[in-house]
Motif scaffolding. Sequence first.
Motif: not given
Length: 174
Positions: A85, A87, A111
Amino acid sequence: MNKLNLIVNGERYELELDTRTTLLDTLREHLHLTGTKKGCDHGQCGACTVMVNGERINSCLSFAVMHDEDEVTTIEGLGEPDNMHPMQEAFVKHDGYQCGYCTPGQICSAVAVLDEIRKGVPSHVTEDINAVPDFTNMEMRERMSGNICRCGAYSNIAEAMADVAGLEMAGNAA
Ligand code: FES
Ligand code: FES
């Protein structure tokens, strides 16, 4: 014992659990998703943060039976080492951890925080609660205040979040 269904990281689980089983223990002990950590087990550290129906919660403070048919996302569901992801990538890039124990909770929280800001959810430092908050360092730090890091990686975590927020504002992030 209670029967319940949980959708965890897109997979459906039919469970039969003692009513007193927390969501955290369900994830770790019953589903063997040990990415979610138990720090304090008292709602004070944020290590157990997961997302339920898109919103972050402390899974140690919630009984699994309260989440029948809910969709739970853990750190394992956000991304994999070869398909991270944004992040997760930003935490690696900015060194947002040392021992890593708090990191799954920090990332799940981070997130959800960006999503909260995007949806216009105010925080204690939002000046105009009728306006959509800006992606400021102060907004992100305030909203992350429930996630404790004993290694003190806070400034790097804030940098990682700012990086992702910047990308999102430019429309480049997933
Ligand atoms: S383990 Fe849940 S807040 Fe610390
Ligand atoms: S990286 Fe060690 S507790 Fe946060």
